[in-house]
Design a protein around this motif. Structure first.
Motif, PDB file in Angstrom:
ATOM      1  N   LEU A 366      56.884  34.190  52.248  1.00  0.00           N
ATOM      2  CA  LEU A 366      55.514  33.842  52.610  1.00  0.00           C
ATOM      3  C   LEU A 366      54.504  34.721  51.889  1.00  0.00           C
ATOM      4  O   LEU A 366      53.462  34.238  51.410  1.00  0.00           O
ATOM      5  CB  LEU A 366      55.335  33.962  54.129  1.00  0.00           C
ATOM      6  CG  LEU A 366      56.162  32.994  54.985  1.00  0.00           C
ATOM      7  CD1 LEU A 366      55.976  33.294  56.466  1.00  0.00           C
ATOM      8  CD2 LEU A 366      55.790  31.551  54.679  1.00  0.00           C
ATOM      9  N   GLU A 367      54.802  36.000  51.795  1.00  0.00           N
ATOM     10  CA  GLU A 367      53.888  36.910  51.113  1.00  0.00           C
ATOM     11  C   GLU A 367      53.840  36.635  49.616  1.00  0.00           C
ATOM     12  O   GLU A 367      52.781  36.754  48.981  1.00  0.00           O
ATOM     13  CB  GLU A 367      54.278  38.365  51.389  1.00  0.00           C
ATOM     14  CG  GLU A 367      53.999  38.780  52.821  1.00  0.00           C
ATOM     15  CD  GLU A 367      54.274  40.258  53.084  1.00  0.00           C
ATOM     16  OE1 GLU A 367      54.399  41.038  52.114  1.00  0.00           O
ATOM     17  OE2 GLU A 367      54.354  40.632  54.264  1.00  0.00           O
ATOM     18  N   ASN A 368      54.963  36.253  49.029  1.00  0.00           N
ATOM     19  CA  ASN A 368      54.973  35.913  47.608  1.00  0.00           C
ATOM     20  C   ASN A 368      54.098  34.692  47.323  1.00  0.00           C
ATOM     21  O   ASN A 368      53.398  34.644  46.306  1.00  0.00           O
ATOM     22  CB  ASN A 368      56.403  35.653  47.138  1.00  0.00           C
ATOM     23  CG  ASN A 368      57.043  36.866  46.515  1.00  0.00           C
ATOM     24  OD1 ASN A 368      56.749  37.213  45.375  1.00  0.00           O
ATOM     25  ND2 ASN A 368      57.919  37.535  47.258  1.00  0.00           N
ATOM     26  N   VAL A 369      54.153  33.708  48.202  1.00  0.00           N
ATOM     27  CA  VAL A 369      53.328  32.510  48.023  1.00  0.00           C
ATOM     28  C   VAL A 369      51.848  32.889  47.989  1.00  0.00           C
ATOM     29  O   VAL A 369      51.103  32.515  47.066  1.00  0.00           O
ATOM     30  CB  VAL A 369      53.601  31.489  49.137  1.00  0.00           C
ATOM     31  CG1 VAL A 369      52.567  30.364  49.116  1.00  0.00           C
ATOM     32  CG2 VAL A 369      55.002  30.910  48.999  1.00  0.00           C
ATOM     33  N   ASP A 370      51.403  33.635  48.986  1.00  0.00           N
ATOM     34  CA  ASP A 370      50.001  34.041  49.043  1.00  0.00           C
ATOM     35  C   ASP A 370      49.633  34.969  47.889  1.00  0.00           C
ATOM     36  O   ASP A 370      48.549  34.859  47.306  1.00  0.00           O
ATOM     37  CB  ASP A 370      49.714  34.755  50.361  1.00  0.00           C
ATOM     38  CG  ASP A 370      49.688  33.826  51.559  1.00  0.00           C
ATOM     39  OD1 ASP A 370      49.423  32.614  51.367  1.00  0.00           O
ATOM     40  OD2 ASP A 370      49.948  34.288  52.681  1.00  0.00           O
ATOM     41  N   ALA A 371      50.542  35.882  47.562  1.00  0.00           N
ATOM     42  CA  ALA A 371      50.222  36.926  46.588  1.00  0.00           C
ATOM     43  C   ALA A 371      49.839  36.360  45.233  1.00  0.00           C
ATOM     44  O   ALA A 371      48.906  36.857  44.580  1.00  0.00           O
ATOM     45  CB  ALA A 371      51.408  37.880  46.440  1.00  0.00           C
ATOM     46  N   ARG A 372      50.521  35.323  44.793  1.00  0.00           N
ATOM     47  CA  ARG A 372      50.249  34.804  43.456  1.00  0.00           C
ATOM     48  C   ARG A 372      48.907  34.061  43.393  1.00  0.00           C
ATOM     49  O   ARG A 372      48.257  34.021  42.349  1.00  0.00           O
ATOM     50  CB  ARG A 372      51.384  33.899  42.989  1.00  0.00           C
ATOM     51  CG  ARG A 372      52.764  34.541  43.013  1.00  0.00           C
ATOM     52  CD  ARG A 372      52.813  35.889  42.332  1.00  0.00           C
ATOM     53  NE  ARG A 372      53.158  35.768  40.919  1.00  0.00           N
ATOM     54  CZ  ARG A 372      53.239  36.790  40.083  1.00  0.00           C
ATOM     55  NH1 ARG A 372      52.957  37.999  40.503  1.00  0.00           N
ATOM     56  NH2 ARG A 372      53.559  36.603  38.825  1.00  0.00           N
ATOM     57  N   VAL A 373      48.502  33.489  44.524  1.00  0.00           N
ATOM     58  CA  VAL A 373      47.164  32.894  44.585  1.00  0.00           C
ATOM     59  C   VAL A 373      46.118  33.996  44.569  1.00  0.00           C
ATOM     60  O   VAL A 373      45.135  33.942  43.809  1.00  0.00           O
ATOM     61  CB  VAL A 373      47.011  32.020  45.842  1.00  0.00           C
ATOM     62  CG1 VAL A 373      45.566  31.507  45.964  1.00  0.00           C
ATOM     63  CG2 VAL A 373      47.978  30.845  45.808  1.00  0.00           C
ATOM     64  N   TRP A 374      46.316  35.018  45.416  1.00  0.00           N
ATOM     65  CA  TRP A 374      45.328  36.095  45.524  1.00  0.00           C
ATOM     66  C   TRP A 374      45.271  36.952  44.259  1.00  0.00           C
ATOM     67  O   TRP A 374      44.265  37.611  44.009  1.00  0.00           O
ATOM     68  CB  TRP A 374      45.642  36.953  46.741  1.00  0.00           C
ATOM     69  CG  TRP A 374      45.529  36.177  48.022  1.00  0.00           C
ATOM     70  CD1 TRP A 374      44.761  35.064  48.252  1.00  0.00           C
ATOM     71  CD2 TRP A 374      46.204  36.439  49.253  1.00  0.00           C
ATOM     72  NE1 TRP A 374      44.928  34.619  49.551  1.00  0.00           N
ATOM     73  CE2 TRP A 374      45.806  35.446  50.190  1.00  0.00           C
ATOM     74  CE3 TRP A 374      47.110  37.417  49.669  1.00  0.00           C
ATOM     75  CZ2 TRP A 374      46.278  35.411  51.488  1.00  0.00           C
ATOM     76  CZ3 TRP A 374      47.584  37.387  50.981  1.00  0.00           C
ATOM     77  CH2 TRP A 374      47.171  36.391  51.881  1.00  0.00           C
ATOM     78  N   SER A 375      46.324  36.924  43.452  1.00  0.00           N
ATOM     79  CA  SER A 375      46.292  37.582  42.144  1.00  0.00           C
ATOM     80  C   SER A 375      45.502  36.769  41.125  1.00  0.00           C
ATOM     81  O   SER A 375      45.161  37.278  40.054  1.00  0.00           O
ATOM     82  CB  SER A 375      47.713  37.799  41.614  1.00  0.00           C
ATOM     83  OG  SER A 375      48.341  38.899  42.238  1.00  0.00           O
ATOM     84  N   GLY A 376      45.278  35.488  41.436  1.00  0.00           N
ATOM     85  CA  GLY A 376      44.541  34.623  40.529  1.00  0.00           C
ATOM     86  C   GLY A 376      45.377  34.066  39.406  1.00  0.00           C
ATOM     87  O   GLY A 376      44.829  33.585  38.404  1.00  0.00           O
ATOM     88  N   ILE A 377      46.704  34.084  39.562  1.00  0.00           N
ATOM     89  CA  ILE A 377      47.559  33.702  38.435  1.00  0.00           C
ATOM     90  C   ILE A 377      48.387  32.439  38.682  1.00  0.00           C
ATOM     91  O   ILE A 377      49.043  31.956  37.763  1.00  0.00           O
ATOM     92  CB  ILE A 377      48.481  34.864  38.017  1.00  0.00           C
ATOM     93  CG1 ILE A 377      49.323  35.353  39.187  1.00  0.00           C
ATOM     94  CG2 ILE A 377      47.662  36.003  37.454  1.00  0.00           C
ATOM     95  CD1 ILE A 377      50.196  36.552  38.837  1.00  0.00           C
TER      96      ILE A 377
END
Length: 406
Positions: A366-377
């Motif tokens: 779940l954190e990986n899913v959000d993280a890549r959006v919040w990284s902007g990538i």
């Protein structure tokens, strides 16, 4: 950057197997756990002198632990001397062959293991069985296309049309990982076996929602992303291989009461699934060539927009971080259960000093899913589709695992 992070980080990532306690808490009286001993040897060897490509390092793990599991298959659980010797012999032979620069250290590790085993037929036969299986697997994987040069085979984008991937700022580096889709899988019948359906059409409602979310929450100067979200993006920025080395070790530790052969299979299947997932990921990425959010957002009129973190040099759909996390979750949940017996704490090479504590495998996904959006990538669709692909490949690998251990 990823190579340097990976080579510096693995020992620090295994912060604790139980929150607040050391990951390896041996006493002088306690017997050495040979599975954890050679897990740590494998991790340390790859950290010190591994390949610059993630999938190549997963391949090294897969070969060594697959050989160990084969050598142990059918061994009576009571024959600890044979089992310990076979596992260490298989992994030693693999690592010395694939990473010869570490031979002195590996020889020393093998000597330490064998010094604890009584001299005799069981020890000799175990080492011989492990080495024999390692040579067999190594021979079978020769020329599989997972060496660094093959993984990063040259790729030229076919056009500059809207939606088609092109090199991204700030470095505009050439495409990477194209060669994965040409490599030989361990279990999959072919790289496109689980190819995903196409990404959302340009201008569709889902495409527009995806892009709007990344534009707002993934911008370097975002006013909507919270500090907690920024921390999550930074924590999961590094190599998935490095970040998941600690959780897999926790799983191997929790399986301590199981036969050594099952624990070897756990490590082998995790990395077999990881390799095949990365092959399948590149197949889908380069089949559709979806451009990255930074390209799409700038092309839509916001020329000065930039992401929180630099964009990797390969297409958006699907997210490789999330195919990896989906595969990892599938293997760990199937083989050791959805939750851990005790909380475990891990660190991250991209967030020095930060730690996070978990009691399951799902939260990492779940954190990986959000993280890549919040990284902007990545777009959220690329992330969630990636999880689906990783789970499908891993489930197939588990269902067909018997083919690997014959």
């Amino acid at each position: 950057m990823r190579k340097s992070l990976a080579l510096a980080a693995i020992p620090a990532l295994i912060v604790s197997a139980v929150a607040g306690t050391p990951a390896v808490a041996e006493t002088q009286q306690a017997p050495v756990d040979v599975a954890l001993e050679w897990y740590d040897v494998t991790a340390a060897t790859i950290t010190a002198a591994g390949a610059p490509t993630q999938v190549t390092n997963n391949r090294t793990w897969a070969i060594g632990w697959l050989a160990a599991a084969r050598a142990l298959t059918g061994t009576p659980n009571s024959d600890a001397a044979f089992g310990d010797a076979a596992l260490s012999g298989a992994i030693h032979e693999t690592l010395v062959t694939l990473i010869p620069a570490r031979k002195p250290e590996l020889d020393q590790s093998l000597a330490a293991t064998l010094a604890r085993i009584p001299d005799g037929t069981a020890e000799t036969a175990g080492v011989a069985a492990g080495r024999r299986e390692a040579r067999t697997v190594l021979a079978a994987r020769t020329g599989d296309g997972l060496d660094p040069a093959s993984v990063n085979a040259p790729f030229t984008p076919p056009s500059a049309d809207p939606g088609i991937w092109r090199p991204t700022p700030p470095t505009f580096s050439p495409a990477t990982q194209y060669g994965n889709r040409l490599a030989k899988p361990f279990v999959l019948q072919r790289p496109d076996q689980f190819r995903l359906a196409p990404p959302p059409k340009l201008g569709s409602p889902r495409y527009n929602r995806d892009l709007a979310e990344v534009k707002a929450d993934g911008a370097a100067n975002s006013t909507t992303r919270t500090q907690t979200q920024t921390d999550t993006a930074t924590f999961w920025l590094g190599s998935s291989y490095v970040l998941y080395t600690a959780p897999l070790r926790v799983a191997v530790d929790e399986a301590a009461r199981r036969p050594l052969s099952e624990r070897a299979k756990l490590v082998a299947l995790f990395h077999v699934a990881s390799v095949d997932t990365q092959i399948a990921t590149s197949d889908t990425k380069y089949a559709y060539l979806r451009w990255r959010p930074v390209t799409a957002i700038q092309a839509a009129g916001t020329a000065d927009w930039s992401p929180l973190h630099n964009t990797p040099a390969h297409p958006d759909y699907p997210s490789g971080h999330n195919t990896y996390s989906g595969a990892a979750e599938q293997v760990l949940t199937t083989l050791v259960g959805a939750r851990t017996a005790k909380p475990y704490t891990i660190g991250s090479p991209s967030a020095p000093g930060a730690t996070r504590t978990y009691s399951n495998w799902r939260q990492l996904t779940l954190e990986n899913v959000d993280a890549r959006v919040w990284s902007g990538i990545h777009t959220r669709t690329a992330d969630t589709a990636g999880v689906t692909l990783g789970r499908q490949v891993a489930a197939y690998a588990l269902q067909n695992a018997d083919r690997l251990f014959r």
